[in-house]
Design a protein around this motif. Sequence first.
Motif, PDB file in Angstrom:
ATOM      1  N   ASP A   1      95.644  86.220  62.039  1.00  0.00           N
ATOM      2  CA  ASP A   1      95.384  87.268  61.661  1.00  0.00           C
ATOM      3  C   ASP A   1      95.527  87.406  59.781  1.00  0.00           C
ATOM      4  N   ASP A   2      96.035  86.884  59.945  1.00  0.00           N
ATOM      5  CA  ASP A   2      97.037  86.415  58.144  1.00  0.00           C
ATOM      6  C   ASP A   2      95.426  85.502  57.329  1.00  0.00           C
ATOM      7  N   LEU A   3      95.592  84.576  58.291  1.00  0.00           N
ATOM      8  CA  LEU A   3      94.597  83.408  57.629  1.00  0.00           C
ATOM      9  C   LEU A   3      93.254  84.384  57.240  1.00  0.00           C
ATOM     10  N   THR A   4      92.705  84.992  58.255  1.00  0.00           N
ATOM     11  CA  THR A   4      91.345  86.090  58.040  1.00  0.00           C
ATOM     12  C   THR A   4      91.857  86.930  56.703  1.00  0.00           C
ATOM     13  N   ALA A   5      92.416  87.581  56.980  1.00  0.00           N
ATOM     14  CA  ALA A   5      92.623  88.483  56.091  1.00  0.00           C
ATOM     15  C   ALA A   5      92.841  87.968  54.023  1.00  0.00           C
TER      16      ALA A   5
ATOM     17  N   ALA B   1     110.254  76.902  67.452  1.00  0.00           N
ATOM     18  CA  ALA B   1     110.058  78.392  66.459  1.00  0.00           C
ATOM     19  C   ALA B   1     109.793  79.468  66.724  1.00  0.00           C
ATOM     20  N   ASP B   2     110.367  80.463  66.856  1.00  0.00           N
ATOM     21  CA  ASP B   2     110.194  81.862  66.718  1.00  0.00           C
ATOM     22  C   ASP B   2     109.257  82.864  66.327  1.00  0.00           C
ATOM     23  N   TRP B   3     107.516  82.624  66.380  1.00  0.00           N
ATOM     24  CA  TRP B   3     107.367  83.452  65.623  1.00  0.00           C
ATOM     25  C   TRP B   3     105.642  83.253  65.871  1.00  0.00           C
ATOM     26  N   ASP B   4     104.823  83.864  65.141  1.00  0.00           N
ATOM     27  CA  ASP B   4     103.318  84.577  66.934  1.00  0.00           C
ATOM     28  C   ASP B   4     101.950  84.272  65.677  1.00  0.00           C
ATOM     29  N   VAL B   5     102.155  82.634  66.356  1.00  0.00           N
ATOM     30  CA  VAL B   5     101.030  82.269  65.721  1.00  0.00           C
ATOM     31  C   VAL B   5      99.663  83.055  65.349  1.00  0.00           C
TER      32      VAL B   5
ATOM     33  N   HIS C   1      97.890  75.039  68.585  1.00  0.00           N
ATOM     34  CA  HIS C   1      97.471  75.946  67.649  1.00  0.00           C
ATOM     35  C   HIS C   1      98.595  76.459  66.922  1.00  0.00           C
ATOM     36  N   ARG C   2      99.686  76.193  66.347  1.00  0.00           N
ATOM     37  CA  ARG C   2     100.484  76.245  65.314  1.00  0.00           C
ATOM     38  C   ARG C   2     100.194  75.381  64.584  1.00  0.00           C
TER      39      ARG C   2
END
Length: 311
Positions: free
Chosen positions: A13-17, A4-8, A280-281
């Motif tokens: 970074d979303d998790l951290t925020a 799949a095409d997504w930026d892990v 990592h995903r």
Amino acid sequence: LNAADWDVDAVRDDLTAFVAEQLGEPEGVLIMDETGFLKKGSKSVGVARQYSGTAGRRENQQIAVFLTYATVRGSAFLDRALYLPEAWAGDADRRAEAGVPEATRFATKGELARQMLARAFAAGVPAAWVVGDTIYGSDEMRHWLEAQGRHYALAVPCTHGIWSAGQQVEAQALADGLPDEAWARISAGEGSQGPRWYDWARLALPYAAPSGNAHWLLVRRSVSDPTERAYYRVYAPARTSTERMVRVAGRRWCIETAFEEAKGLVGLDQYEVRKWEAWHRHITLALLAHAALVVTRADAAVEEEKGAVAC
């Protein structure tokens, strides 16, 4: 997980925020630790016979370093980094087969932890302390944190050398010479069976520090077996009490609880992937799921407290 095409890293970074927004407070604590993932065979990225506290011995496993954030509202992960042993880092064929990025080089667990801390600092995660076990209590880590203006309570081995009266003395020798009145029984926080009581002592260390800060050696002694001790280097505001240091050092156990929850509730260790990106995903999505549960639990506790007050 593979195609799949997504930026892990963007999701990380979303998790951290998300965690900082939902759990954040100025007195937050950043906790470094690692855990192992037992594996068979030699194809899973980073797998090797290596030691981890998870198994308590050398086993064929992957090891990853994690950064957790703990506040009064709860504890959730911010970041993760797979440890790539030197044998893997230097094997071009293995790297290519497992999809290890070209730019990835060998890094110690301490270096991986510093990279994650740097990302948390850059993201503005509110935190007053950094804690970790002996793997993360090296001179390099402590000096780096001081340069960042960060306070810490980091475990060090009993053989840790400290300059005293013009000579270097091991931490255990300094603790041996402490009088009985130097020790105080203090709880390091609540455990599964109630308060974790230990005897504690601290020694001021003659190291230079910016105005208002100071260095200490903090020693923990078992109540049932006084020969069983643990040692911490502490860098903190000069007025910090022993009780405060003890509470902060005790927060390290929060990450053990977080590992247990993440493995038991959201399948952190339940994967059948071999490649770098897929690993990592899976891990990142598991951490995000765990964070959602932690925040939901914290919000429910607030609502319950409001209800009790209203009644």
